[in-house]
Enzyme design. Structure first.
Site, mmCIF file in Angstrom:
data_model
loop_
_atom_site.group_PDB
_atom_site.id
_atom_site.type_symbol
_atom_site.label_atom_id
_atom_site.label_comp_id
_atom_site.label_asym_id
_atom_site.label_seq_id
_atom_site.Cartn_x
_atom_site.Cartn_y
_atom_site.Cartn_z
ATOM 1 N N LYS A 164 8.614 5.321 -3.088
ATOM 2 C CA LYS A 164 8.016 6.158 -3.888
ATOM 3 C C LYS A 164 9.145 6.901 -4.902
ATOM 4 O O LYS A 164 9.057 6.675 -5.905
ATOM 5 C CB LYS A 164 7.214 7.328 -3.826
ATOM 6 C CG LYS A 164 5.720 5.986 -3.183
ATOM 7 C CD LYS A 164 5.899 4.849 -3.903
ATOM 8 C CE LYS A 164 4.663 4.084 -2.471
ATOM 9 N NZ LYS A 164 4.195 2.332 -3.050
ATOM 10 N N GLU B 223 5.313 15.985 -8.020
ATOM 11 C CA GLU B 223 4.646 16.107 -9.118
ATOM 12 C C GLU B 223 3.949 16.720 -10.310
ATOM 13 O O GLU B 223 3.219 17.593 -9.098
ATOM 14 C CB GLU B 223 4.165 14.340 -8.797
ATOM 15 C CG GLU B 223 4.883 13.108 -9.789
ATOM 16 C CD GLU B 223 4.121 12.266 -8.678
ATOM 17 O OE1 GLU B 223 2.646 12.248 -8.793
ATOM 18 O OE2 GLU B 223 4.730 10.884 -8.632
ATOM 19 N N HIS C 87 -9.995 6.990 -2.221
ATOM 20 C CA HIS C 87 -8.260 5.371 -2.447
ATOM 21 C C HIS C 87 -8.807 4.250 -2.718
ATOM 22 O O HIS C 87 -7.989 3.404 -1.833
ATOM 23 C CB HIS C 87 -7.345 6.472 -1.630
ATOM 24 C CG HIS C 87 -7.295 7.637 -2.158
ATOM 25 N ND1 HIS C 87 -6.830 8.364 -3.474
ATOM 26 C CD2 HIS C 87 -6.793 8.586 -1.539
ATOM 27 C CE1 HIS C 87 -6.461 9.921 -3.164
ATOM 28 N NE2 HIS C 87 -6.824 10.339 -1.886
ATOM 29 N N ARG D 278 3.063 -6.784 -5.215
ATOM 30 C CA ARG D 278 1.889 -8.148 -4.165
ATOM 31 C C ARG D 278 0.649 -8.405 -5.559
ATOM 32 O O ARG D 278 0.415 -8.176 -6.582
ATOM 33 C CB ARG D 278 1.027 -7.996 -2.853
ATOM 34 C CG ARG D 278 0.293 -6.379 -3.763
ATOM 35 C CD ARG D 278 -1.041 -5.875 -2.295
ATOM 36 N NE ARG D 278 -1.618 -4.804 -3.192
ATOM 37 C CZ ARG D 278 -1.987 -3.866 -3.190
ATOM 38 N NH1 ARG D 278 -0.572 -2.927 -3.069
ATOM 39 N NH2 ARG D 278 -2.689 -3.105 -3.507
#
Ligand code: MV4
Length: 503
Positions: free
Chosen positions: A116, A200, A235, A292
């Protein structure tokens, strides 16, 4: 073009890829674990090969077994679907070594987007707006304090190897920072065997909006507009739609442009998705890129008319994309409900088992992508998805009406399903207004349903329903034997739809 493709997956997505192959005149090869011997993807494919024990780590995830089947069957390409090996750069490298074309991006693109921090660094350098924070893993406690104070609380600590919600930690104030960092690191270590984390700025009340892109081997890219995916639980997305009610034409063009720049930065080939967080002021920030085909791709297919799986196969074979950006139109509105064998009244507890009866909806503007059938036993070993129900309408209002109509037609017995939950969401006033963010399910939907007082009219309706039930039962019992069919017989009820069956 390929003559034969192996599908390294199961369930509805394997069926989806088999269908594309069949339409393109390509032979399809299925693989299956012992739990999937009778699965639909096995029945629909031209050939099928066993992989061994049910557990994914001994079947669908074993690279050697998949490669072995590709060799034996003579497949020139492998479609990985989603999940399992779909974003595994080692699998991509192995396919390259074996001269089998993996339908998807390069190992390099997977590896870059899989880290990430490397993804943030790479796309930021390409001019893509990312959430303020670090583009390198945090190296010390001092650093985390310094950066948090610079960007301002609240902040989020995220696992470098994470994604999809694992290894996340929200930190609201400085006092929590030290212990949160320790916890984030230990969570990251146990989930990914990599304890590195980055920081973040926390975006409050964000919406999750993603852009579908396609790229070919000749440097051509198109984006297929956005999907709104804010309706999630733990999630896991549960409802998606396209277009998003908050995305304006200018925003769509801007997000599409940066998504293509992100893809170009890794010479992306095939279908991919750039996820963005959108704040209440409609600022958007790159979050991560999924390398994907995604579960929710059908809503994009429905509004753009592009067959994403066919495009994947075409570009993998070296052909150019069949569409140009100026040909892409987003027409009408599509919504997807993910229908799971889960009990929405018991905290979405998985309920795999035998499907004793099944009637899928149809009619105008509907699509049902499923990997099950009546008589199939949903295995306990994998995601208990029954189907993805997609409804399309000329606008959002018609799409919601069609979704409600289709959900009301859907009959599944033998397992509990999330269909009743979806009906409730389709009737929720915030959902209908398009007024929601990623906190909708837990903080708005369930809370409101729990707190809703029972109105007097509701009580009257319930009392009336009980009265009708009791009277019907009395009538059933009083019927003359000559008139009444044997208890439990369906004859009587099939010709007299007004009569309810009393058990
Ligand atoms: C965030 C965020 C707010 N601010 N990052 C959750 C999953 C992972 N992909 C990223 N996630 C989030 N990252 C910042 N800087 C809020 C979330 C988030 C979320 C994002 C998308 C969809 C649903 C979500 C539910 C909770 C939190």
């Amino acid at each position: 073009m390929f003559t034969k493709i192996l599908i390294a997956n199961r369930g509805e997505i394997a069926v989806r890829v088999v269908r594309a192959c069949r339409e393109m005149g390509i032979r399809s090869v299925a693989v299956f674990s012992e739990a999937d011997r009778r699965a639909l993807h096995v029945r629909y494919a031209d050939e099928a090969y066993p992989l061994g024990p049910p557990s994914a780590s001994e079947s669908y995830l074993v690279i050697d077994k998949i490669i072995d089947v590709a060799r034996k069957s003579g497949a020139e390409a492998i479609h990985p679907g989603y999940g399992f090996l779909a974003e595994n750069p080692r699998f991509a490298e192995r396919c390259e070594k074996e001269k089998i074309k993996l339908i998807g991006p390069s190992a390099h693109a997977m590896r870059t987007m899989g880290s990430k921090t490397l993804a943030r660094k790479t796309v930021q350098a390409a001019g893509v707006p990312v959430v303020p924070g670090t583009v390198e893993p945090i190296s010390s406690e001092e650093e985390v304090f310094r950066v948090a104070k610079t960007i301002g609380f609240p902040v989020m600590l995220k696992a470098t190897a994470g994604g999809g919600g694992k290894g996340l930690r929200l930190v609201r104030e400085e006092e929590e920072l030290r212990s949160s960092l320790r916890m984030a690191k230990s969570e990251a270590k146990s989930a990914f065997s990599d304890d590195s984390v980055y920081i973040e700025k926390y975006i409050e009340q964000p919406r999750h909006v993603e852009i579908q892109i396609l790229g070919d081997q000749h440097g051509n890219y198109v984006h297929l507009c956005e999907r709104e995916c804010s309706i999630q639980r733990r999630h896991q997305k549960v409802i998606e739609e396209s277009p998003s009610v908050i995305v304006t034409p200018e925003m769509r063009a801007a997000m599409g442009k940066v998504a293509i720049e992100a893809a170009r930065a890794v010479a992306y080939e095939g279908a991919g998705t750039c996820e963005f967080l959108v704040d209440p002021k409609r600022n958007f920030y790159f979050l991560e890129m999924n390398t994907r085909l995604q579960v929710e791709h059908p809503i994009t297919e429905r509004v753009t008319g592009v067959d994403i799986v066919k495009e994947q196969i075409l570009v993998a074979a070296g052909e150019k994309l069949s569409i140009r950006q100026e040909d892409v139109r987003q027409i009408g509105h599509a919504i997807e409900c993910r229908i799971y064998a889960e009990d929405p009244d018991s905290n979405f507890l998985p309920c795999p088992g035998l499907i004793t009866s099944l009637r899928t909806p149809g009619g105008p503007g509907t699509r049902d992508d499923s990997g099950v059938y009546e008589g199939f036993e949903i295995p306990i070993y994998y995601d208990p998805i029954i189907s993805k129900l997609i409804a399309w309408g000329k606008d959002r209002t018609e799409a919601i009406a069609r979704m409600k109509r289709a959900l009301s037609e859907y009959v599944v017995t033998g397992v509990k399903t999330t269909i009743p939950f979806h009906i409730r969401v389709m009737n929720n006033r915030h959902f209908i207004k398009g007024d929601f963010d990623t906190n909708f399910i837990d903080k708005v939907f369930f809370k409101e349903e729990e707190e809703r007082p029972l109105k007097h009219t509701d009580v009257a309706v319930i009392a009336a329903a009980i009265q009708v039930f009791l009277e019907e039962r009395k009538r059933a019992v009083q019927q003359k034997p000559s008139e009444a069919a044997a208890p439990g017989s369906l004859w009587k009820y099939s010709s007299r739809p007004g009569l309810r069956r009393i058990v």
